[in-house]
Write a protein that holds these residues in place. Sequence first.
Motif, PDB file in Angstrom:
ATOM      1  N   SER A   1      23.026  40.526  40.422  1.00  0.00           N
ATOM      2  CA  SER A   1      24.039  41.546  40.663  1.00  0.00           C
ATOM      3  C   SER A   1      24.199  42.473  39.459  1.00  0.00           C
ATOM      4  O   SER A   1      24.056  42.056  38.313  1.00  0.00           O
ATOM      5  CB  SER A   1      25.382  40.884  40.982  1.00  0.00           C
ATOM      6  N   LYS A   2      24.515  43.734  39.741  1.00  0.00           N
ATOM      7  CA  LYS A   2      24.808  44.678  38.654  1.00  0.00           C
ATOM      8  C   LYS A   2      26.108  44.293  37.949  1.00  0.00           C
ATOM      9  O   LYS A   2      26.219  44.393  36.727  1.00  0.00           O
ATOM     10  CB  LYS A   2      24.949  46.097  39.224  1.00  0.00           C
ATOM     11  N   ILE A   3      27.102  43.892  38.760  1.00  0.00           N
ATOM     12  CA  ILE A   3      28.434  43.592  38.246  1.00  0.00           C
ATOM     13  C   ILE A   3      28.911  42.276  38.849  1.00  0.00           C
ATOM     14  O   ILE A   3      28.699  42.022  40.039  1.00  0.00           O
ATOM     15  CB  ILE A   3      29.438  44.710  38.643  1.00  0.00           C
ATOM     16  N   ILE A   4      29.554  41.443  38.036  1.00  0.00           N
ATOM     17  CA  ILE A   4      30.216  40.249  38.539  1.00  0.00           C
ATOM     18  C   ILE A   4      31.719  40.440  38.390  1.00  0.00           C
ATOM     19  O   ILE A   4      32.214  40.760  37.308  1.00  0.00           O
ATOM     20  CB  ILE A   4      29.792  38.971  37.789  1.00  0.00           C
ATOM     21  N   LEU A   5      32.435  40.240  39.492  1.00  0.00           N
ATOM     22  CA  LEU A   5      33.888  40.364  39.485  1.00  0.00           C
ATOM     23  C   LEU A   5      34.532  39.012  39.177  1.00  0.00           C
ATOM     24  O   LEU A   5      34.128  37.984  39.724  1.00  0.00           O
ATOM     25  CB  LEU A   5      34.369  40.856  40.853  1.00  0.00           C
ATOM     26  N   ASN A   6      35.504  39.021  38.295  1.00  0.00           N
ATOM     27  CA  ASN A   6      36.299  37.817  37.999  1.00  0.00           C
ATOM     28  C   ASN A   6      37.778  38.154  38.144  1.00  0.00           C
ATOM     29  O   ASN A   6      38.226  39.220  37.710  1.00  0.00           O
ATOM     30  CB  ASN A   6      36.028  37.330  36.575  1.00  0.00           C
ATOM     31  N   ILE A   7      38.531  37.245  38.767  1.00  0.00           N
ATOM     32  CA  ILE A   7      39.977  37.405  38.904  1.00  0.00           C
ATOM     33  C   ILE A   7      40.620  36.082  38.502  1.00  0.00           C
ATOM     34  O   ILE A   7      40.368  35.053  39.126  1.00  0.00           O
ATOM     35  CB  ILE A   7      40.381  37.771  40.353  1.00  0.00           C
ATOM     36  N   HIS A   8      41.426  36.115  37.456  1.00  0.00           N
ATOM     37  CA  HIS A   8      42.038  34.885  36.962  1.00  0.00           C
ATOM     38  C   HIS A   8      43.132  34.382  37.899  1.00  0.00           C
ATOM     39  O   HIS A   8      43.630  35.129  38.742  1.00  0.00           O
ATOM     40  CB  HIS A   8      42.616  35.106  35.561  1.00  0.00           C
ATOM     41  N   ARG A   9      43.498  33.125  37.720  1.00  0.00           N
ATOM     42  CA  ARG A   9      44.593  32.551  38.499  1.00  0.00           C
ATOM     43  C   ARG A   9      45.915  33.239  38.144  1.00  0.00           C
ATOM     44  O   ARG A   9      46.068  33.779  37.048  1.00  0.00           O
ATOM     45  CB  ARG A   9      44.745  31.042  38.216  1.00  0.00           C
TER      46      ARG A   9
END
Length: 461
Positions: free
Chosen positions: A357-365
């Motif tokens: 992937s070009k970008i990996i999305l992360n969303i914290h708790r």
Amino acid sequence: RVCAHLGHAPNWRNDLKLFNKDFSENEQFQIMRKEEVLIPGAWHEESNKLGHEVFDVIPTDNYSFINWIKSNENKIGKSKSTELLNSMNNISIMAEQIKVFRPDFVFLYAGGTYFCPYDVRQFIDNYCGFKNKWTCHWADEIPPWMNYKDLLRGYECIFVSTIGYKKMLSKMGYETFVLGNSFSDYGKKFITQPIKNENIKYDVLFIGTTGYGIAEHIPRYKILRELLKSDEINFKIISAEPDRLDFYKSKKNIFLKAQIVSFFSKIFPKTITKFLWLTLAKYQISWKKIIRKFTSLIKVIYMIQFENYKIEDIYPYYFWDEAKYFVGKKPLWLEFPEKVERKILFGINYYNEIRKSKIILNIHRSELHDYGNIRDFEVTGCGILLLTDREELMKEYMKPLEHFVPFDNFQDLIKKIKYYSNNENERQLIARKGQLNTLKNCHTRNRVKVFFETLQKIKGV
């Protein structure tokens, strides 16, 4: 070092073919480290480089316990070996391992802390005939029906993942040190190598828990759902998202599973529970799904009847008021089957997917001190652009727009996905700087060094 099992990959032994009797016990553990079953996989090797000996344990892995008992019969004696094999009491087996190894410290890593509450640690000390020094690495807020006093009682010191957790626990009177999560490339150095454009499949990818049915992940679930509804971006999710169909089929069913298990734990004869669990625990190999589910049910009943667990300890999200938000809502894999791939990923396969992937999305708790989670370092360590929330807090480990790209809200997220997926030079520059920062400052070797230096400084180990 006591590590938690892979909660999202319960059949990891089958997946890695670790029931193959051609593998020695040492070879199995090498594979488990390489595949990040033991997280972080590089901990053992980096500790050895500093002259420290580490014995890794997964307290739910019956197969490795059985192998250890059989291979150490000369040390523990035939009668004790037979007793442990017949009982298959994992706490007693772990206590025997500690008794034989005689560690300077017992280190409960992350989720491993849940397996050894204060009363279990007391039992192990009494079993060993000597008082162990206990420490742990903590990176979570606890559910509302638990309290820190019971969970973190009796430790020599506590390591945490962020300054936020340090401040919180220090105020409670605990001797606390920041250790942080880390990046591990043990046995898979290729994951840090440059990526060819022809191998890129996605503009933006999310891998991991979508948050469905989990109270502290509601904001994550909302954002992911909105992204999936958008036709403006090439967005993909890969997740071992649970069925949890009980959440939306009927409001009456939301607690049904927990209620059924609780009922059976009260009426099921203890002798039958013990016989079934001891039998199933020894021979659970590549059974069919229905047998695995039955084994799981018996294990839970055994935990309630013999190990003093409460039903809310085992099925916590059914007892969390905020989780009722999901009543009437479908899991994302069912609502968006063309964009959500329901698949279990860990270890090398997980890293390979990140690198597509070009970008990996992360969303914290949605917890006050949850930032710098392990995904932040896995993504940057692979040289992929990390797009994540909590810009100010993330500055503890990385510089915004130099090592990662932050987003403030959904509109900002969409804007940055579009921009960085179409601006390759800027994307790759930030990704490369992020990788260099992670490899230099946030590798497992950095954490191991801090860990032992802290223990030597405060405890003279």
